[in-house]
Motif scaffolding. Structure first.
Motif, mmCIF file in Angstrom:
data_model
loop_
_atom_site.group_PDB
_atom_site.id
_atom_site.type_symbol
_atom_site.label_atom_id
_atom_site.label_comp_id
_atom_site.label_asym_id
_atom_site.label_seq_id
_atom_site.Cartn_x
_atom_site.Cartn_y
_atom_site.Cartn_z
ATOM 1 N N ALA A 188 -27.850 42.624 9.770
ATOM 2 C CA ALA A 188 -28.713 41.496 10.125
ATOM 3 C C ALA A 188 -27.908 40.257 10.495
ATOM 4 O O ALA A 188 -26.951 39.881 9.821
ATOM 5 C CB ALA A 188 -29.636 41.180 8.956
ATOM 6 N N VAL A 189 -28.315 39.648 11.589
ATOM 7 C CA VAL A 189 -27.751 38.391 12.065
ATOM 8 C C VAL A 189 -28.910 37.418 12.215
ATOM 9 O O VAL A 189 -29.923 37.746 12.849
ATOM 10 C CB VAL A 189 -27.024 38.576 13.411
ATOM 11 C CG1 VAL A 189 -26.496 37.250 13.924
ATOM 12 C CG2 VAL A 189 -25.893 39.597 13.280
ATOM 13 N N ARG A 190 -28.781 36.229 11.640
ATOM 14 C CA ARG A 190 -29.913 35.294 11.658
ATOM 15 C C ARG A 190 -30.081 34.688 13.048
ATOM 16 O O ARG A 190 -29.345 33.811 13.468
ATOM 17 C CB ARG A 190 -29.727 34.186 10.618
ATOM 18 C CG ARG A 190 -30.984 33.311 10.463
ATOM 19 C CD ARG A 190 -30.826 32.277 9.371
ATOM 20 N NE ARG A 190 -30.836 32.850 8.042
ATOM 21 C CZ ARG A 190 -31.930 33.213 7.386
ATOM 22 N NH1 ARG A 190 -33.117 33.084 7.964
ATOM 23 N NH2 ARG A 190 -31.854 33.715 6.174
ATOM 24 N N GLU A 219 -19.570 36.166 15.628
ATOM 25 C CA GLU A 219 -18.810 37.334 15.185
ATOM 26 C C GLU A 219 -19.196 38.568 15.992
ATOM 27 O O GLU A 219 -18.337 39.377 16.373
ATOM 28 C CB GLU A 219 -19.057 37.577 13.695
ATOM 29 C CG GLU A 219 -18.458 36.505 12.805
ATOM 30 C CD GLU A 219 -18.878 36.635 11.353
ATOM 31 O OE1 GLU A 219 -18.024 36.393 10.471
ATOM 32 O OE2 GLU A 219 -20.057 36.958 11.080
ATOM 33 N N VAL A 220 -20.476 38.713 16.248
ATOM 34 C CA VAL A 220 -20.951 39.852 17.027
ATOM 35 C C VAL A 220 -20.530 39.698 18.488
ATOM 36 O O VAL A 220 -20.072 40.651 19.125
ATOM 37 C CB VAL A 220 -22.473 39.997 16.910
ATOM 38 C CG1 VAL A 220 -22.956 41.207 17.700
ATOM 39 C CG2 VAL A 220 -22.888 40.128 15.446
ATOM 40 N N CYS A 225 -17.637 41.153 23.525
ATOM 41 C CA CYS A 225 -16.820 40.727 24.658
ATOM 42 C C CYS A 225 -15.538 41.536 24.770
ATOM 43 O O CYS A 225 -15.050 41.763 25.886
ATOM 44 C CB CYS A 225 -16.534 39.230 24.562
ATOM 45 S SG CYS A 225 -17.965 38.206 24.978
ATOM 46 N N TRP A 226 -14.990 41.995 23.672
ATOM 47 C CA TRP A 226 -13.831 42.896 23.787
ATOM 48 C C TRP A 226 -14.254 44.215 24.419
ATOM 49 O O TRP A 226 -13.592 44.718 25.334
ATOM 50 C CB TRP A 226 -13.185 43.161 22.431
ATOM 51 C CG TRP A 226 -12.041 44.140 22.598
ATOM 52 C CD1 TRP A 226 -10.811 43.880 23.117
ATOM 53 C CD2 TRP A 226 -12.066 45.539 22.296
ATOM 54 N NE1 TRP A 226 -10.052 45.032 23.161
ATOM 55 C CE2 TRP A 226 -10.800 46.063 22.662
ATOM 56 C CE3 TRP A 226 -13.018 46.401 21.753
ATOM 57 C CZ2 TRP A 226 -10.466 47.418 22.504
ATOM 58 C CZ3 TRP A 226 -12.682 47.750 21.597
ATOM 59 C CH2 TRP A 226 -11.426 48.242 21.968
ATOM 60 N N ASP A 241 -19.321 49.001 14.210
ATOM 61 C CA ASP A 241 -20.090 48.293 13.191
ATOM 62 C C ASP A 241 -19.680 46.833 13.086
ATOM 63 O O ASP A 241 -18.505 46.489 13.178
ATOM 64 C CB ASP A 241 -19.893 48.947 11.826
ATOM 65 C CG ASP A 241 -20.562 50.308 11.746
ATOM 66 O OD1 ASP A 241 -21.752 50.394 12.046
ATOM 67 O OD2 ASP A 241 -19.871 51.280 11.397
ATOM 68 N N VAL A 242 -20.668 45.977 12.900
ATOM 69 C CA VAL A 242 -20.449 44.587 12.497
ATOM 70 C C VAL A 242 -21.435 44.386 11.353
ATOM 71 O O VAL A 242 -22.519 43.837 11.514
ATOM 72 C CB VAL A 242 -20.759 43.596 13.642
ATOM 73 C CG1 VAL A 242 -20.240 42.207 13.281
ATOM 74 C CG2 VAL A 242 -20.151 44.051 14.945
#
Length: 249
Positions: A188-190, A219-220, A225-226, A241-242
């Motif tokens: 989960a990313v807010r 962070e995601v 982008c890489w 995974d992140v």
């Protein structure tokens, strides 16, 4: 740390690109020398985003679950920028939080239509343009829910599992073409997508993350982008995974 020339000469399509993770990715690609087409369903958000990104950006309002609209957007993008090198497919919805046996059929269809069918349409539409150049980077945004299955999110979990399977299939099909296909499975990313979830479901997701916090958009975006860059040349069909330690495989 950004590289101002990493995406020089590259054109990227970012779906769901006017907000959240999509906008963060689009902003970073533009800052690193690329041109970006934002495909999003919110015209006002598109206008605001392109005003910020400037002449290196193009906004197209569409629903990714409409194949004809996606096909037309791909042609418009390629005609405007001279091709398509990168796709970041991040458009998606969560659907309601309820058990499988009480899940409304119409909501199931809508989640699958956007998260899986729509992503398939976007992948399908851009691949021919990439094959013309013998180069491409496709990054599909899945979710840790597609690996583990979140309770009370059956359509979302199933759709994201489908994204993982599609990524692996397409990656193998294109393995010798110069086009790589990978996916990212964030925990989960807010973002604004939290507005679609119940508080109990948000609390559940946080409880599963060993780091004890939600991921950050930046962070995601850094990982995406890489995967979208020239450096990602020997990885395809991969699942990244992140998740703050949540992933178990």
């Amino acid at each position: 740390m950004t590289d101002p020339t990493r995406f020089s000469g590259r054109t990227a399509v970012v779906t769901g690109g006017a907000a959240g993770i999509g906008l963060a990715v689009a902003s970073r690609i533009a800052a690193e020398g690329g041109k970006v087409a934002l495909w999003d369903r919110d015209p006002a958000a598109i206008a605001a985003a392109t005003a910020t990104l400037g002449s290196a950006s193009l906004g197209i309002a569409l629903d990714v679950s409409d194949w004809e609209a996606v096909e037309a957007a791909a042609k418009t993008t390629a005609d405007t920028f001279g091709g398509i090198d990168i796709l970041v497919a991040s458009a998606g919805i969560t659907g309601p939080n309820t058990t499988t046996w009480t899940y409304p059929v119409e909501d199931w269809r809508r989640v699958i239509d956007i998260n899986l069918n729509g992503l398939f349409y976007c992948d399908k539409a851009v691949v021919p343009f990439m094959l013309e150049k013998s180069y491409g980077r496709i990054v599909n945004i899945a979710s840790i829910a597609g690996k583990e299955g979140n309770p009370n999110a059956p359509a979302y979990s199933a759709s994201k599992a489908g994204v993982i399977g599609l990524t692996k299939s397409l990656g193998k099909e294109l393995a010798k073409s110069g086009v790589t296909v990978n996916c990212v499975t964030p925990a989960a990313v807010r973002t604004a997508i939290f507005d679609q979830m119940s508080q109990s479901h948000i609390d559940f997701m946080l409880s599963k993350i060993p780091m004890g916090r939600f991921g950050q958009i930046e962070e995601v975006a850094a990982l995406i982008c890489w995967l979208a860059s020239d450096e990602c040349s020997f990885t395809t069909g991969g699942v990244f995974d992140v998740s703050g330690g949540r992933a178990t495989y």
